[in-house]
Scaffold this motif. Structure first.
Motif, PDB file in Angstrom:
ATOM      1  N   PRO A  51       0.838  -1.204   0.000  1.00  0.00           N
ATOM      2  CA  PRO A  51       0.000   0.000   0.000  1.00  0.00           C
ATOM      3  C   PRO A  51       0.873   1.255   0.000  1.00  0.00           C
ATOM      4  CG  PRO A  51       0.040  -1.001   2.177  1.00  0.00           C
ATOM      5  CD  PRO A  51       0.741  -1.960   1.256  1.00  0.00           C
ATOM      6  N   ALA A  52       0.264   2.380  -0.301  1.00  0.00           N
ATOM      7  CA  ALA A  52       1.008   3.644  -0.344  1.00  0.00           C
ATOM      8  C   ALA A  52       1.620   3.953   1.021  1.00  0.00           C
ATOM      9  CB  ALA A  52       0.083   4.772  -0.774  1.00  0.00           C
ATOM     10  N   PHE A  53       2.792   4.586   1.013  1.00  0.00           N
ATOM     11  CA  PHE A  53       3.455   4.997   2.246  1.00  0.00           C
ATOM     12  C   PHE A  53       4.250   6.262   1.967  1.00  0.00           C
ATOM     13  CE2 PHE A  53       6.214   1.926   0.105  1.00  0.00           C
ATOM     14  CZ  PHE A  53       7.397   2.626   0.003  1.00  0.00           C
ATOM     15  N   SER A  54       4.597   6.965   3.030  1.00  0.00           N
ATOM     16  CA  SER A  54       5.414   8.172   2.902  1.00  0.00           C
ATOM     17  C   SER A  54       6.217   8.343   4.185  1.00  0.00           C
ATOM     18  CB  SER A  54       4.535   9.404   2.659  1.00  0.00           C
ATOM     19  OG  SER A  54       5.333  10.573   2.562  1.00  0.00           O
ATOM     20  N   LEU A  55       7.543   8.213   4.065  1.00  0.00           N
ATOM     21  CA  LEU A  55       8.445   8.387   5.194  1.00  0.00           C
ATOM     22  C   LEU A  55       9.449   9.485   4.859  1.00  0.00           C
ATOM     23  CD1 LEU A  55       9.200   4.625   6.030  1.00  0.00           C
ATOM     24  CD2 LEU A  55       7.457   6.094   7.056  1.00  0.00           C
ATOM     25  N   GLN A  56      10.174   9.940   5.866  1.00  0.00           N
ATOM     26  CA  GLN A  56      11.169  10.998   5.673  1.00  0.00           C
ATOM     27  C   GLN A  56      12.551  10.387   5.537  1.00  0.00           C
ATOM     28  OE1 GLN A  56      10.406  14.369   5.519  1.00  0.00           O
ATOM     29  NE2 GLN A  56      12.531  14.718   4.915  1.00  0.00           N
ATOM     30  N   GLN A  57      13.229  10.658   4.419  1.00  0.00           N
ATOM     31  CA  GLN A  57      14.579  10.144   4.227  1.00  0.00           C
ATOM     32  C   GLN A  57      15.610  11.080   4.859  1.00  0.00           C
ATOM     33  OE1 GLN A  57      15.434   7.676   0.613  1.00  0.00           O
ATOM     34  NE2 GLN A  57      14.050   9.154  -0.344  1.00  0.00           N
ATOM     35  N   VAL A  75      14.903  -4.365   3.010  1.00  0.00           N
ATOM     36  CA  VAL A  75      14.365  -3.454   4.019  1.00  0.00           C
ATOM     37  C   VAL A  75      14.583  -4.046   5.409  1.00  0.00           C
ATOM     38  CG1 VAL A  75      12.331  -2.224   4.853  1.00  0.00           C
ATOM     39  CG2 VAL A  75      12.606  -2.659   2.396  1.00  0.00           C
ATOM     40  N   PHE A  76      15.181  -3.235   6.275  1.00  0.00           N
ATOM     41  CA  PHE A  76      15.444  -3.655   7.655  1.00  0.00           C
ATOM     42  C   PHE A  76      14.921  -2.584   8.596  1.00  0.00           C
ATOM     43  CE2 PHE A  76      18.785  -3.722  11.182  1.00  0.00           C
ATOM     44  CZ  PHE A  76      18.132  -4.710  11.908  1.00  0.00           C
ATOM     45  N   SER A 115      14.235   3.473  10.841  1.00  0.00           N
ATOM     46  CA  SER A 115      14.166   3.528  12.297  1.00  0.00           C
ATOM     47  C   SER A 115      12.705   3.556  12.730  1.00  0.00           C
ATOM     48  CB  SER A 115      14.873   4.769  12.848  1.00  0.00           C
ATOM     49  OG  SER A 115      14.607   4.877  14.245  1.00  0.00           O
ATOM     50  N   VAL A 116      12.379   2.673  13.674  1.00  0.00           N
ATOM     51  CA  VAL A 116      11.020   2.619  14.220  1.00  0.00           C
ATOM     52  C   VAL A 116      10.996   3.210  15.633  1.00  0.00           C
ATOM     53  CG1 VAL A 116      10.228   0.729  12.767  1.00  0.00           C
ATOM     54  CG2 VAL A 116      11.457   0.198  14.876  1.00  0.00           C
ATOM     55  N   ASP A 117      11.924   4.137  15.867  1.00  0.00           N
ATOM     56  CA  ASP A 117      12.018   4.831  17.158  1.00  0.00           C
ATOM     57  C   ASP A 117      11.971   6.340  16.897  1.00  0.00           C
ATOM     58  OD1 ASP A 117      12.491   5.657  19.735  1.00  0.00           O
ATOM     59  OD2 ASP A 117      14.589   4.996  19.791  1.00  0.00           O
ATOM     60  N   PRO A 118      10.809   6.853  16.476  1.00  0.00           N
ATOM     61  CA  PRO A 118      10.745   8.270  16.094  1.00  0.00           C
ATOM     62  C   PRO A 118      10.956   9.247  17.247  1.00  0.00           C
ATOM     63  CG  PRO A 118       8.545   7.313  16.158  1.00  0.00           C
ATOM     64  CD  PRO A 118       9.509   6.172  16.321  1.00  0.00           C
ATOM     65  N   PHE A 150       3.749   0.991   7.567  1.00  0.00           N
ATOM     66  CA  PHE A 150       4.819   0.540   6.670  1.00  0.00           C
ATOM     67  C   PHE A 150       5.302  -0.849   7.073  1.00  0.00           C
ATOM     68  CE2 PHE A 150       9.396   0.377   5.569  1.00  0.00           C
ATOM     69  CZ  PHE A 150       9.309   0.563   4.201  1.00  0.00           C
ATOM     70  N   ALA A 151       5.563  -1.037   8.362  1.00  0.00           N
ATOM     71  CA  ALA A 151       6.036  -2.338   8.840  1.00  0.00           C
ATOM     72  C   ALA A 151       4.970  -3.411   8.636  1.00  0.00           C
ATOM     73  CB  ALA A 151       6.421  -2.237  10.314  1.00  0.00           C
ATOM     74  N   ARG A 152       3.741  -3.080   8.976  1.00  0.00           N
ATOM     75  CA  ARG A 152       2.656  -4.058   8.863  1.00  0.00           C
ATOM     76  C   ARG A 152       2.465  -4.518   7.421  1.00  0.00           C
ATOM     77  NH1 ARG A 152      -0.552  -1.404  11.720  1.00  0.00           N
ATOM     78  NH2 ARG A 152      -1.607  -0.246  10.069  1.00  0.00           N
ATOM     79  N   SER A 153       2.675  -3.629   6.461  1.00  0.00           N
ATOM     80  CA  SER A 153       2.484  -3.990   5.053  1.00  0.00           C
ATOM     81  C   SER A 153       3.473  -5.060   4.606  1.00  0.00           C
ATOM     82  CB  SER A 153       2.628  -2.749   4.167  1.00  0.00           C
ATOM     83  OG  SER A 153       3.982  -2.317   4.093  1.00  0.00           O
TER      84      SER A 153
END
Length: 215
Positions: A51-57, A75-76, A115-118, A150-153
């Motif tokens: 599905p669509a996603f949008s993260l900050q690089q 992807v890690f 990173s999943v620690d925002p 994002f992770a769930r997808s």
């Protein structure tokens, strides 16, 4: 005459039955797998559209699905305060990345660290951390709902673990998958890599996969 005719009909019927049985056996056999024979990567029979996603690089741009097309991508998910799994995994992936450095930029496989620690990891900090293992690693993060989606997808999970009693509030940890997601050049989830990681096998697999056109 009746007996001969009856016998002939029975012979023809039996031959037809045998032919149908043989045909069923032949055509019901599983088709030979068209998937490349990889060592470390477990490819899915059919890639899955994300599905669509949008993260900050870390370079200030948005990471959207189109950014992950044209290359095979590993992807890690992790976090920069990770004491063991993250540095070990990124170091092992860095060994594989060094073996891809001679490949053209346009097709070179990529590694994406998210990173999943925002709360503690900005996009810039995430990039600085990831680039310490290999300069080509993509790095991104986002707000918690975006990261969870994002992770769930990709069937990946993470969970914040509160600090031990008496420890400062920011000394929490984050449990997360050590499994890596593999995206094909169309940005679809095409497989996984499970630990323990073998850098040489990973490098060889993606050299094999790179000329392969995603279905």
């Amino acid at each position: 005459m009746f007996n001969r005719t009856t016998a002939w009909i029975l012979v023809v019927a039996l031959a037809a039955a045998i032919g149908l049985w043989a045909g069923h056996r032949w055509y019901s056999r599983p088709a030979p797998s068209a998937l490349p024979q990889t060592q470390a990567v477990r490819l899915f029979p059919e890639p899955r559209v994300l599905p669509a996603f949008s993260l900050q690089q870390s370079d200030g741009t948005r990471l959207v699905p189109g950014e992950l097309q044209g290359h095979w991508t590993i992807v890690f998910i992790g976090f920069t305060h990770c004491p063991d799994v993250c540095p070990t995994t990124l170091a092992e992936l860095g060994v594989a990345q060094k073996q891809w450095e001679g490949m053209p930029d346009s097709v070179r496989p990529r590694v994406l660290f998210v990173s999943v620690d925002p709360e503690r990891d900005s996009a810039i900090r995430t990039g600085e951390y990831a680039h310490a293992f290999h300069r080509d690693t993509l790095a991104a993060t986002g707000d918690l709902p975006s990261l969870e989606a994002f992770a769930r997808s990709m069937s990946l999970v993470f969970m914040k673990v509160p600090p031990e009693a008496g420890q400062p509030a920011d000394r929490y940890s984050v449990d997360h998958n050590a499994t890596l997601a593999v995206l094909d050049p169309k940005g679809r989830m095409a497989g996984i890599i499970s630990p323990p990681l073998v850098p040489q096998a990973i490098a060889a697999d993606f050299k094999l996969l790179t000329p392969t056109v995603a279905r």
